[in-house]
Design a protein around this motif. Structure first.
Motif, PDB file in Angstrom:
ATOM      1  N   LYS A 204       0.705  -1.290  -0.019  1.00  0.00           N
ATOM      2  CA  LYS A 204       0.015   0.015  -0.028  1.00  0.00           C
ATOM      3  C   LYS A 204       0.870   1.176   0.135  1.00  0.00           C
ATOM      4  CE  LYS A 204      -4.241  -1.620  -0.080  1.00  0.00           C
ATOM      5  NZ  LYS A 204      -4.848  -1.393  -1.259  1.00  0.00           N
TER       6      LYS A 204
ATOM      7  N   ASP B  48      -5.887  14.597   2.671  1.00  0.00           N
ATOM      8  CA  ASP B  48      -5.287  14.009   4.153  1.00  0.00           C
ATOM      9  C   ASP B  48      -5.989  14.819   5.225  1.00  0.00           C
ATOM     10  OD1 ASP B  48      -4.383  11.541   2.987  1.00  0.00           O
ATOM     11  OD2 ASP B  48      -2.986  12.869   1.954  1.00  0.00           O
TER      12      ASP B  48
ATOM     13  N   ASN C 222      -7.603  14.051  -3.928  1.00  0.00           N
ATOM     14  CA  ASN C 222      -7.421  13.463  -2.664  1.00  0.00           C
ATOM     15  C   ASN C 222      -7.059  14.343  -1.604  1.00  0.00           C
ATOM     16  OD1 ASN C 222      -7.631  10.185  -3.269  1.00  0.00           O
ATOM     17  ND2 ASN C 222      -6.062  11.050  -4.803  1.00  0.00           N
TER      18      ASN C 222
ATOM     19  N   LYS D 284      -2.763   7.928  -5.428  1.00  0.00           N
ATOM     20  CA  LYS D 284      -3.898   7.816  -4.136  1.00  0.00           C
ATOM     21  C   LYS D 284      -5.360   7.466  -4.728  1.00  0.00           C
ATOM     22  CE  LYS D 284      -1.431   9.812  -0.383  1.00  0.00           C
ATOM     23  NZ  LYS D 284      -2.087  10.695   1.004  1.00  0.00           N
TER      24      LYS D 284
ATOM     25  N   GLY E 267      -8.031   4.554  -3.469  1.00  0.00           N
ATOM     26  CA  GLY E 267      -7.181   4.255  -2.153  1.00  0.00           C
ATOM     27  C   GLY E 267      -6.259   3.096  -2.547  1.00  0.00           C
TER      28      GLY E 267
ATOM     29  N   THR F 169      -1.867   4.123  -0.128  1.00  0.00           N
ATOM     30  CA  THR F 169      -2.517   5.226   0.928  1.00  0.00           C
ATOM     31  C   THR F 169      -0.988   5.561   1.318  1.00  0.00           C
ATOM     32  OG1 THR F 169      -2.245   3.048   2.560  1.00  0.00           O
ATOM     33  CG2 THR F 169      -4.354   3.890   1.606  1.00  0.00           C
TER      34      THR F 169
END
Lengths: 168, 182
Positions: A124, B70, B68, A147, A150, A153
């Motif tokens: 990952k 975070d 994305n 990314k 998913g 990660t």
């Protein structure tokens, strides 16, 4: 308070009630509202995290289990070269995606990475090595593609030049 | 509003007539305005977050676009570093920024500022780590999208050495198709 006889008190004008004085509160509003409007953020900033490579070696744990784990997980590195993407798995060339008309092929990279993720489902984390002259936006865009959905990660920023050994 | 009327009769050389002052006062009804302003005020107070203020985009910076996102570590304290078009600066600090040339130069004279910045970051990292609640030092890099990666790489090496292991990049939200160039 002055005393009024009952006969006189009836004639006192009680009908005129004065409304509250709104001027101070209006003044306050006129200061606070522009201040809050200027503080409001119209463009919301996002953040993307990266990991730094950790120093290898030095561990004194169960050697066999560590080696087994290392064998299971492939070392995937994606190099962003000025003219292509270069993907290596365990320091062996996996795929090169050359630029077309001077443009990086992010859609192709997406397809290649999804195939690679299926081949190594437990891995990952991917290392990304951006070449020095590559503009920052392409690095971030590559991180973003990695990314997507998913599939990776953890993104490792590969700072050493060991990636260049493949192909060049 | 006061309505004032003046009447002056100067005809036939007679004496000035007495000025008549109107005493009609028309009041402005501001109750409805206050109602609106109260609602607006409550809405603004609810929506303005002080935490977000820390992470606003620096002027003159065009961050890259991403899909994305975070989340920042909750127990962390962030130091914001701005990669402008000419200089690298630490936001809200007194330390002097350094140029890109000073960041990568091997010239000893040019390295003085770099050393100053390194010491500052090192102090900040130690201060955050030793603060109440054992916070984690985080670094948020706000870089312009046109900055070559060599400077970012060099700065990451530099900041990792000063004690910042968790690094975030500031971006703007976009669509998946835009990222994939479709």
């Amino acid at each position: 308070m002055a005393y009024h006889a009952p006969s006189k008190s009836r004639s006192i004008d009680r009908g005129k009630s004065q409304g509250p004085n709104l001027v101070p509160i209006m003044n306050l509003f006129l200061v606070i509202i522009p201040m809050l409007i200027t503080m409001m953020v119209s463009v919301q900033m996002q953040m993307i995290a990266i990991n730094l490579p950790t120093a290898s070696g030095g561990g004194k744990g169960d050697k066999n289990s560590q080696e087994e784990k290392k064998e299971e997980l492939a070392d995937i590195t994606l190099g962003i070269m000025p003219d292509k993407f270069q993907i290596t798995v365990n320091n062996k060339m996996y795929k090169e995606i050359p630029n077309v008309d001077g443009k990086y092929q992010f859609a192709t990279l997406d397809n290649v990475l999804s195939t690679l993720a299926k081949e190594h489902p437990d891995q990952k984390t991917i290392g990304i090595y951006p070449s020095g002259e590559v503009p920052f936006q392409y690095f971030i865009r590559t991180v973003d593609v990695c990314k997507l959905d998913g599939r990776y990660t953890g993104i490792k920023y590969v700072t050493s030049s060991r990636k260049v050994l493949v192909g060049k | 509003m006061k309505k004032i009327s003046y009447e002056v009769n100067r005809g036939r050389g007679g004496a000035r007539k007495k000025r008549v002052k109107g005493n009609k006062v028309a009041e402005l009804n501001i109750t409805s305005l206050v109602d609106i302003l109260t609602i607006l005020l409550l809405f603004l107070i609810k929506n303005v977050s002080m935490e977000v203020q820390k992470y606003t985009i620096a002027p003159g910076i065009e961050p890259p676009l991403t899909v994305n996102t975070d989340d920042i570590i909750e127990s962390g304290q962030t130091v914001v570093v701005i990669f402008g078009k000419e200089k690298i600066e630490v936001a809200n600090s007194i330390v002097e920024g350094i140029t890109y040339n000073e960041l990568i130069s091997k010239n000893k004279d040019l390295q003085a500022k770099r050393k100053g910045l390194f010491k500052f970051l090192e102090k900040q990292a130690t201060k955050i780590a030793s603060s109440k609640g054992n916070n984690i030092p985080l670094m948020l890099i706000q870089s312009d999208r046109s900055v070559p990666c060599r400077y970012v790489t060099e700065f990451i090496k530099f900041s990792a050495g000063s004690g910042f292991a968790n690094i975030y990049f500031a971006t703007l939200d976009t669509s998946k198709n835009e990222v994939l160039g479709r």
